[in-house]
Write a protein that holds these residues in place. Structure first.
Motif, PDB file in Angstrom:
ATOM      1  N   TRP A   1       0.597  -1.450  -0.174  1.00 18.84           N
ATOM      2  CA  TRP A   1       0.387  -0.575   0.296  1.00 18.84           C
ATOM      3  C   TRP A   1       0.744   1.241   0.034  1.00 18.84           C
ATOM      4  N   LEU A   2       2.059   0.915   0.796  1.00 18.72           N
ATOM      5  CA  LEU A   2       2.945   2.502   1.087  1.00 18.72           C
ATOM      6  C   LEU A   2       3.956   2.640  -0.463  1.00 18.72           C
ATOM      7  N   GLY A   3       3.710   1.365  -1.377  1.00 22.90           N
ATOM      8  CA  GLY A   3       4.421   2.029  -2.377  1.00 22.90           C
ATOM      9  C   GLY A   3       5.852   1.235  -2.233  1.00 22.90           C
ATOM     10  N   LEU A   4       6.104   0.367  -1.909  1.00 19.20           N
ATOM     11  CA  LEU A   4       7.661   0.432  -1.657  1.00 19.20           C
ATOM     12  C   LEU A   4       8.337  -1.626  -2.773  1.00 19.20           C
ATOM     13  N   TYR A   5       7.152  -2.352  -3.220  1.00 20.24           N
ATOM     14  CA  TYR A   5       7.223  -2.865  -5.072  1.00 20.24           C
ATOM     15  C   TYR A   5       6.946  -2.045  -6.380  1.00 20.24           C
ATOM     16  N   ARG A   6       6.707  -0.429  -5.725  1.00 19.62           N
ATOM     17  CA  ARG A   6       6.478   0.223  -6.862  1.00 19.62           C
ATOM     18  C   ARG A   6       7.916   0.728  -8.390  1.00 19.62           C
ATOM     19  N   VAL A   7       8.494   0.600  -7.056  1.00 21.41           N
ATOM     20  CA  VAL A   7      10.544   1.036  -6.438  1.00 21.41           C
ATOM     21  C   VAL A   7      10.880  -0.243  -7.455  1.00 21.41           C
ATOM     22  N   VAL A   8      11.185   0.285  -9.043  1.00 19.84           N
ATOM     23  CA  VAL A   8      11.954  -0.276  -9.615  1.00 19.84           C
ATOM     24  C   VAL A   8      13.625  -0.909  -8.764  1.00 19.84           C
ATOM     25  N   ILE A   9      14.699  -1.953  -8.334  1.00 15.53           N
ATOM     26  CA  ILE A   9      15.482  -1.872  -7.864  1.00 15.53           C
ATOM     27  C   ILE A   9      17.082  -1.647  -8.750  1.00 15.53           C
ATOM     28  N   ARG A  10      16.625  -1.299 -10.469  1.00 18.95           N
ATOM     29  CA  ARG A  10      17.280  -1.622 -10.380  1.00 18.95           C
ATOM     30  C   ARG A  10      18.347   0.251 -11.017  1.00 18.95           C
ATOM     31  N   TYR A  11      16.764   0.793 -10.910  1.00 18.02           N
ATOM     32  CA  TYR A  11      17.233   2.577 -10.594  1.00 18.02           C
ATOM     33  C   TYR A  11      17.241   3.322  -9.269  1.00 18.02           C
ATOM     34  N   MET A  12      17.108   2.608  -8.192  1.00 18.68           N
ATOM     35  CA  MET A  12      17.019   3.232  -6.987  1.00 18.68           C
ATOM     36  C   MET A  12      18.466   3.742  -5.983  1.00 18.68           C
ATOM     37  N   SER A  13      17.843   5.013  -5.904  1.00 21.34           N
ATOM     38  CA  SER A  13      18.777   6.047  -5.295  1.00 21.34           C
ATOM     39  C   SER A  13      18.411   6.229  -3.557  1.00 21.34           C
ATOM     40  N   HIS A  14      19.517   6.904  -3.543  1.00 21.71           N
ATOM     41  CA  HIS A  14      18.860   7.401  -2.281  1.00 21.71           C
ATOM     42  C   HIS A  14      17.148   8.610  -2.035  1.00 21.71           C
ATOM     43  N   VAL A  15      16.605   8.556  -3.164  1.00 22.09           N
ATOM     44  CA  VAL A  15      15.669   9.204  -3.212  1.00 22.09           C
ATOM     45  C   VAL A  15      13.920   7.851  -2.682  1.00 22.09           C
ATOM     46  N   THR A  16      14.711   6.771  -2.590  1.00 16.12           N
ATOM     47  CA  THR A  16      14.179   5.592  -2.587  1.00 16.12           C
ATOM     48  C   THR A  16      14.168   5.057  -0.765  1.00 16.12           C
ATOM     49  N   VAL A  17      15.482   5.968  -0.134  1.00 18.30           N
ATOM     50  CA  VAL A  17      15.621   5.440   1.050  1.00 18.30           C
ATOM     51  C   VAL A  17      13.709   6.007   2.431  1.00 18.30           C
ATOM     52  N   PRO A  18      13.150   7.251   2.162  1.00 22.75           N
ATOM     53  CA  PRO A  18      12.427   7.218   2.754  1.00 22.75           C
ATOM     54  C   PRO A  18      11.022   7.020   2.560  1.00 22.75           C
TER      55      PRO A  18
ATOM     56  N   SER B   1      19.350  -3.440   3.234  1.00 24.41           N
ATOM     57  CA  SER B   1      20.123  -3.870   2.040  1.00 24.41           C
ATOM     58  C   SER B   1      19.887  -5.227   1.237  1.00 24.41           C
ATOM     59  N   LEU B   2      19.006  -5.809   1.683  1.00 26.34           N
ATOM     60  CA  LEU B   2      18.306  -6.464   0.396  1.00 26.34           C
ATOM     61  C   LEU B   2      18.435  -6.126  -1.164  1.00 26.34           C
ATOM     62  N   ARG B   3      17.723  -5.131  -1.488  1.00 23.23           N
ATOM     63  CA  ARG B   3      17.515  -3.951  -2.326  1.00 23.23           C
ATOM     64  C   ARG B   3      18.389  -3.513  -3.067  1.00 23.23           C
ATOM     65  N   PHE B   4      19.858  -3.083  -2.047  1.00 22.57           N
ATOM     66  CA  PHE B   4      20.565  -2.094  -2.517  1.00 22.57           C
ATOM     67  C   PHE B   4      21.532  -3.184  -2.835  1.00 22.57           C
ATOM     68  N   LEU B   5      22.156  -4.595  -2.358  1.00 20.79           N
ATOM     69  CA  LEU B   5      22.342  -5.764  -3.027  1.00 20.79           C
ATOM     70  C   LEU B   5      22.262  -6.643  -4.318  1.00 20.79           C
ATOM     71  N   LEU B   6      21.019  -6.316  -4.484  1.00 18.93           N
ATOM     72  CA  LEU B   6      20.101  -6.745  -6.276  1.00 18.93           C
ATOM     73  C   LEU B   6      20.954  -5.806  -6.475  1.00 18.93           C
ATOM     74  N   ARG B   7      20.555  -4.527  -6.450  1.00 15.94           N
ATOM     75  CA  ARG B   7      20.897  -3.036  -7.242  1.00 15.94           C
ATOM     76  C   ARG B   7      22.590  -3.430  -7.785  1.00 15.94           C
ATOM     77  N   GLU B   8      23.138  -4.261  -7.206  1.00 12.11           N
ATOM     78  CA  GLU B   8      24.901  -3.534  -7.055  1.00 12.11           C
ATOM     79  C   GLU B   8      25.122  -4.877  -7.462  1.00 12.11           C
ATOM     80  N   LEU B   9      24.407  -5.982  -7.495  1.00 14.56           N
ATOM     81  CA  LEU B   9      24.697  -7.221  -8.587  1.00 14.56           C
ATOM     82  C   LEU B   9      24.264  -7.141  -9.341  1.00 14.56           C
TER      83      LEU B   9
END
Length: 665
Positions: free
Chosen positions: A68-85, A127-135
């Protein structure tokens, strides 16, 4: 790993989202269990049934809130500091759900466990998301081209983010000449001094250097480009700050290096009162509106809010293109300017007269001309006729209609011309000078300047195409030099010069220093990442060959005929007083010249042009294709050359008319 990440990236998004939901569920359960173990200072997992019931309630409720809060709308490969909030919000929400879930399970969980749970959950989900992005990025790095970014400022940082989210380039280092940044880490990349660039290119096998200094002054960009040209590494740049701020471009849009950065100067701010003097709330005509200078004149004129803009051109496609562009601009800015595209040749005096009678015109900018030197040499009659008599017809129609200002766009090739095009443009200046002193209703002035970068037929696009084809680059002569100016600057100065004229002046634009064409070609090769092939570098990529001067071509161009030059209020505009013929004398000459055109008498045309005060000294024989074909059909004994007795006798008939003393003005 690369193949695994590639297959995962190609998996449908709904499958990847469900896998992520399952992993988040495991993290929620594991975080609460681990938080309890830390609170109890135990290494054994708790076997409390109520704790597992709490986890059973907490996991699905948390996952619902995550969705409901939109966590799964974030595309992991394009994650940045904007996703932190977003991550922080979902973690806090889940932590607040622990107490209700434990209550439903009939179990009480203390505040310390909840705090530890929140910290572990934040660490796990983030960590899960940033790890997947870095991989993913690591798998892509092997497929991307390594690049170095010159400029570690805000634009450089934004460019790094854009490149990492793209799929073609991978930034490996920053280069910046500010010593305060040396050795610093910016966006995870080390900043180096420019002297280290050669070593970086070698170490990382850099495919390209990207220039990210959009707000740097042009002189600084020129210094950097000259220095980088010695590395023979492909170079691209990001758009200028003005384009980015205005929304016309994005930082991530890489462009070829603009040659104005290599050749041009800092632009001088325009004088608003000069820009609008002949345009605002007036009807303006631009001839040659579809050409390089004409179209830019139209763009800048439109910005000064005329009531009507008449676009005159004899090329249908060019007229259509500029009309569509300006129409779109008018619609987007809600301008009240009326646009009138007129498919007319300036040689058709009747059509010109009808236009001036139909539309009230206050200002004319005459940019229509045949300007390519070899083309006019090959088509002497049509080339000179269009430039000379097209201007004559237009000027007469303008005077008859009471036009206030008539500005002629001239060329440096009109100064001591060695070709027919330059001679025709100097004769055009004489016509306007004569009219300026023969009447007072219309104010005439001429603006003379050299080559403009990027115009049709300019050497820059020709050289670029030859480089793309693998060479060779064809330069006419190793010592040939030319003046260059950007099209926007030239058009802006034409408008301002036209506003300063009192009548009959020849304005000369300051073109800066002349450029050796050989050096221009060499720099273009090196900035493309290639090496010039010559005697010193036989293994080079692109060869520069010399094709010889074309018919009528000079080694060096000039801007001034005499030495009577005065400054104006504008630093880049000078005015020159040059000799001319008064109208009665010039009119008789033009009548003789017109008869020569009607008879297609090439010898007489050339001799007449030489007899006028044009300082016309042709370097070659007549190159007109019709003339050469006629000569080839004649027997050897009947072939004519310029200066034969027949032509001289024809010109001699003009002597009684040409006796009056020339007027200096």
């Amino acid at each position: 790993m690369a193949s695994l990440m590639k297959s995962l990236s190609m998996t449908p998004r709904w499958i990847k989202r469900r896998v992520l939901v399952v992993l988040d569920g495991v993290i929620v359960a594991g975080s609460l269990q681990l938080a309890t173990m830390i609170h109890l200072e135990s290494l054994q997992p708790p076997r409390n049934t109520s704790l597992w019931m709490t986890i059973g309630w907490l996991v699905p409720i948390s996952l619902l809130f995550f969705h409901w809060l939109g966590l799964y709308r974030v595309v992991i490969r394009y994650m940045s500091h904007v996703t932190v909030p977003t991550v922080v919000i979902v973690v806090v929400t889940s932590a607040l759900l622990v107490a209700p879930a434990s209550y439903l399970a009939g179990h009480s969980i203390g505040p310390s466990i909840i705090v530890i749970y929140a910290l572990l959950l934040l660490l796990g989900i983030g960590s899960l998301r940033f790890l997947l992005r870095e991989l993913y990025r690591h798998s892509q790095r092997r497929q991307r081209k390594p690049v170095v970014i010159y400029g570690a400022g805000a634009a450089g940082c934004e460019l790094v983010a854009a490149l990492r989210n793209g799929g073609e380039y991978e930034p490996v280092a920053f280069v910046d000449d500010w010593r305060g940044l040396e050795g610093a880490m910016v966006e995870g990349l080390r900043v180096h001094q420019p002297v280290a660039l050669a070593a970086l290119v070698q170490e990382h096998q850099v495919a390209m250097v990207l220039l990210a200094i959009p707000s740097a002054p042009r002189w600084r960009r020129r210094e950097i480009l000259h220095w980088l040209s010695d590395l023979s590494v492909p170079l691209k740049t990001i758009p200028g700050s003005a384009d980015v701020i205005a929304g016309r471009a994005k930082i991530s849009e890489l462009r070829e290096v603009a040659l104005e950065d290599l050749l041009g100067r800092e632009s001088v701010p325009a004088f608003p009162e000069l820009m609008e003097a002949n345009i605002r709330d007036k009807a303006v005509m631009v001839t040659g509106a579809g050409g390089s200078i004409g179209s830019e004149l139209c763009r800048q004129i439109l910005a000064q809010n005329p009531v009507r803009l008449l676009l005159v051109d004899n090329c249908e496609f060019a007229l259509y293109a500029i009309e569509q562009e300006l129409k779109q601009h008018i619609e987007s800015t809600q301008s009240r300017c009326e646009l009138k595209p007129l498919l007319i040749s300036v040689q058709h005096s009747g059509s010109l007269k009808a236009v001036f009678e139909s539309f009230e015109v206050h200002t004319v900018y005459h940019a229509a001309a045949y300007k390519h030197v070899p083309m006019v040499e090959f088509n002497l009659v049509q080339g000179v006729s269009n430039n000379v008599f097209g201007t004559l017809h237009l000027a007469k129609a303008a005077m008859a209609a009471g036009v206030e200002t008539f500005v002629v766009v001239s060329t440096d090739k009109a100064v001591r011309p060695t070709n027919a095009m330059g001679a025709s443009k100097r004769l055009t200046e004489l016509i306007c000078q004569a009219f300026a002193y023969a009447q007072s209703g219309t104010r005439f002035c001429m603006v003379r300047f050299g080559n403009v970068l990027g115009s049709s037929g300019s050497v820059v696009p020709v050289f670029r195409k030859q480089i793309e084809q693998g060479g060779p680059i064809k330069v006419t002569h190793p010592d040939i030099t030319r003046y260059f100016m950007t099209i926007p600057e030239a058009a802006q100065l034409v408008i301002q010069a036209g506003a300063m004229g009192e009548g009959g002046e020849v304005f000369v634009l300051d073109m800066g220093e002349p450029v050796r064409i050989h050096d221009l070609a060499r720099n273009m090769v090196r900035l493309s990442g290639l090496e010039v092939k010559d005697a010193e570098h036989p293994e080079g990529d692109i060869e520069i060959v010399y094709s010889g001067l074309r018919p009528g071509e000079k080694l060096f161009e000039e801007l001034l005929i005499g030495h009577d030059v005065s400054k104006t209020r504008h630093d880049r505009i000078m005015t020159s007083k040059e000799r001319f013929w008064e109208w009665p004398r010039l009119e008789a000459f033009l009548q003789e010249l017109e008869q020569a055109f009607i008879a297609t008498d090439h010898l007489r045309i050339r001799q007449l042009l030489q007899s006028a005060p044009l300082d016309y000294h042709p370097l070659d024989e007549i190159a007109d294709l019709v003339w050469e074909a006629r000569q080839a059909m004649l027997p050897q004994t009947r072939r004519q050359r310029p200066g034969t007795n027949a032509t001289l006798r024809a010109v001699a008939r003009l002597e009684p008319v040409l006796k009056p003393v020339t007027k200096e003005g």
